[in-house]
Motif scaffolding. Structure first.
Motif, mmCIF file in Angstrom:
data_model
loop_
_atom_site.group_PDB
_atom_site.id
_atom_site.type_symbol
_atom_site.label_atom_id
_atom_site.label_comp_id
_atom_site.label_asym_id
_atom_site.label_seq_id
_atom_site.Cartn_x
_atom_site.Cartn_y
_atom_site.Cartn_z
ATOM 1 N N PHE A 1 0.866 -1.162 0.000
ATOM 2 C CA PHE A 1 0.000 0.000 0.000
ATOM 3 C C PHE A 1 0.911 1.222 0.000
ATOM 4 N N ARG A 2 0.343 2.365 -0.302
ATOM 5 C CA ARG A 2 1.171 3.574 -0.297
ATOM 6 C C ARG A 2 0.369 4.769 0.195
ATOM 7 N N GLN A 3 1.090 5.742 0.708
ATOM 8 C CA GLN A 3 0.469 6.972 1.181
ATOM 9 C C GLN A 3 1.295 8.146 0.714
ATOM 10 N N ALA A 4 0.695 8.938 -0.149
ATOM 11 C CA ALA A 4 1.345 10.150 -0.641
ATOM 12 C C ALA A 4 1.094 11.287 0.345
ATOM 13 N N LEU B 1 8.363 4.589 -13.559
ATOM 14 C CA LEU B 1 7.826 5.350 -12.426
ATOM 15 C C LEU B 1 7.464 6.768 -12.827
ATOM 16 N N LYS B 2 6.408 7.256 -12.196
ATOM 17 C CA LYS B 2 5.904 8.596 -12.463
ATOM 18 C C LYS B 2 5.964 9.416 -11.184
ATOM 19 N N PRO B 3 6.011 10.733 -11.305
ATOM 20 C CA PRO B 3 6.028 11.573 -10.094
ATOM 21 C C PRO B 3 4.861 11.278 -9.164
ATOM 22 N N GLU B 4 3.726 10.900 -9.712
ATOM 23 C CA GLU B 4 2.563 10.594 -8.872
ATOM 24 C C GLU B 4 2.704 9.286 -8.110
ATOM 25 N N ASP B 5 3.759 8.532 -8.368
ATOM 26 C CA ASP B 5 4.049 7.334 -7.575
ATOM 27 C C ASP B 5 4.799 7.680 -6.288
ATOM 28 N N THR B 6 5.187 8.925 -6.145
ATOM 29 C CA THR B 6 5.884 9.351 -4.933
ATOM 30 C C THR B 6 5.008 9.136 -3.713
ATOM 31 N N ALA B 7 5.522 8.394 -2.752
ATOM 32 C CA ALA B 7 4.746 8.060 -1.563
ATOM 33 C C ALA B 7 5.621 7.248 -0.619
ATOM 34 N N VAL B 8 5.100 7.049 0.567
ATOM 35 C CA VAL B 8 5.676 6.057 1.467
ATOM 36 C C VAL B 8 4.955 4.748 1.182
ATOM 37 N N TYR B 9 5.724 3.717 0.894
ATOM 38 C CA TYR B 9 5.166 2.416 0.547
ATOM 39 C C TYR B 9 5.236 1.504 1.770
ATOM 40 N N PHE C 1 -5.614 -7.095 6.057
ATOM 41 C CA PHE C 1 -4.204 -7.130 6.405
ATOM 42 C C PHE C 1 -4.031 -6.674 7.851
ATOM 43 N N ASP C 2 -3.485 -7.568 8.663
ATOM 44 C CA ASP C 2 -3.381 -7.265 10.087
ATOM 45 C C ASP C 2 -1.957 -7.003 10.554
ATOM 46 N N TYR C 3 -1.011 -7.061 9.640
ATOM 47 C CA TYR C 3 0.374 -6.727 9.985
ATOM 48 C C TYR C 3 0.904 -5.711 8.971
ATOM 49 N N TRP C 4 1.649 -4.729 9.489
ATOM 50 C CA TRP C 4 2.152 -3.651 8.637
ATOM 51 C C TRP C 4 3.614 -3.385 8.946
ATOM 52 N N GLY C 5 4.355 -3.086 7.870
ATOM 53 C CA GLY C 5 5.747 -2.715 8.023
ATOM 54 C C GLY C 5 5.882 -1.229 8.318
ATOM 55 N N GLN C 6 7.107 -0.789 8.445
ATOM 56 C CA GLN C 6 7.369 0.583 8.863
ATOM 57 C C GLN C 6 7.313 1.579 7.719
ATOM 58 N N GLY C 7 7.274 1.123 6.492
ATOM 59 C CA GLY C 7 7.207 2.023 5.350
ATOM 60 C C GLY C 7 8.576 2.331 4.783
ATOM 61 N N THR C 8 8.619 2.432 3.472
ATOM 62 C CA THR C 8 9.849 2.823 2.797
ATOM 63 C C THR C 8 9.490 3.897 1.773
ATOM 64 N N GLU C 9 10.286 4.942 1.739
ATOM 65 C CA GLU C 9 9.932 6.112 0.949
ATOM 66 C C GLU C 9 10.413 5.992 -0.485
ATOM 67 N N VAL C 10 9.515 6.322 -1.402
ATOM 68 C CA VAL C 10 9.826 6.349 -2.831
ATOM 69 C C VAL C 10 9.567 7.761 -3.336
ATOM 70 N N THR C 11 10.580 8.355 -3.940
ATOM 71 C CA THR C 11 10.444 9.701 -4.495
ATOM 72 C C THR C 11 10.808 9.656 -5.969
ATOM 73 N N VAL C 12 9.878 10.106 -6.799
ATOM 74 C CA VAL C 12 10.100 10.123 -8.240
ATOM 75 C C VAL C 12 10.148 11.577 -8.698
ATOM 76 N N SER C 13 11.272 11.969 -9.225
ATOM 77 C CA SER C 13 11.431 13.345 -9.677
ATOM 78 C C SER C 13 11.071 13.471 -11.155
ATOM 79 N N SER C 14 10.548 14.623 -11.502
ATOM 80 C CA SER C 14 10.119 14.839 -12.897
ATOM 81 C C SER C 14 11.249 15.409 -13.739
#
Length: 116
Positions: free
Chosen positions: A33-36, A82-90, A103-116
């Motif tokens: 999952f991701r959160q921008a 990858l597109k700039p709109e894919d930038t998010a914490v995954y 989903f009952d277990y979640w990781g800490q998140g890894t950041e993805v940054t896509v520059s234009s």
């Protein structure tokens, strides 16, 4: 079950990244999952181990590929074009059993940054 994700980073538009996640215990399904910034968390892709069923958000179909190893409880997300709109914490997520509600277990998140 603990989840450890890795592989995020900074990439230019059109580039690729591969995210990986390892679960410390048995799972029946894993996904991403991701959160921008300023937005709610959204579904990206999941894989169900038994039938090997995969699913993708429309926004990533044809560009992202989920894969993994049931025996090792690891899941990967290959992200191409990858597109700039894919930038998010995954976030890596896992469903520990069929009786779990989603989903009952979640990781800490890894950041993805896509520059234009």
């Amino acid at each position: 079950v603990q989840l450890q994700a890795s592989g995020g980073g900074l990439v230019q538009a059109g580039g690729s990244l591969r995210l990986s996640c390892a679960a410390s215990g048995r799972t029946v399904s894993m996904g991403w999952f991701r959160q921008a910034p300023g937005k709610e968390r959204e579904f990206v892709s999941t894989i169900m181990w038994g039938p090997g069923t995969t699913s993708y958000a429309d926004s990533v179909k044809g560009r992202f590929t989920i894969s993994g190893d049931n025996a090792l409880n690891t899941v990967n997300l290959q992200m191409n074009n990858l597109k700039p709109e894919d930038t998010a914490v995954y976030y890596c997520a896992a469903r520990g059993s069929f009786s779990a509600r989603g989903f009952d277990y979640w990781g800490q998140g890894t950041e993805v940054t896509v520059s234009s």
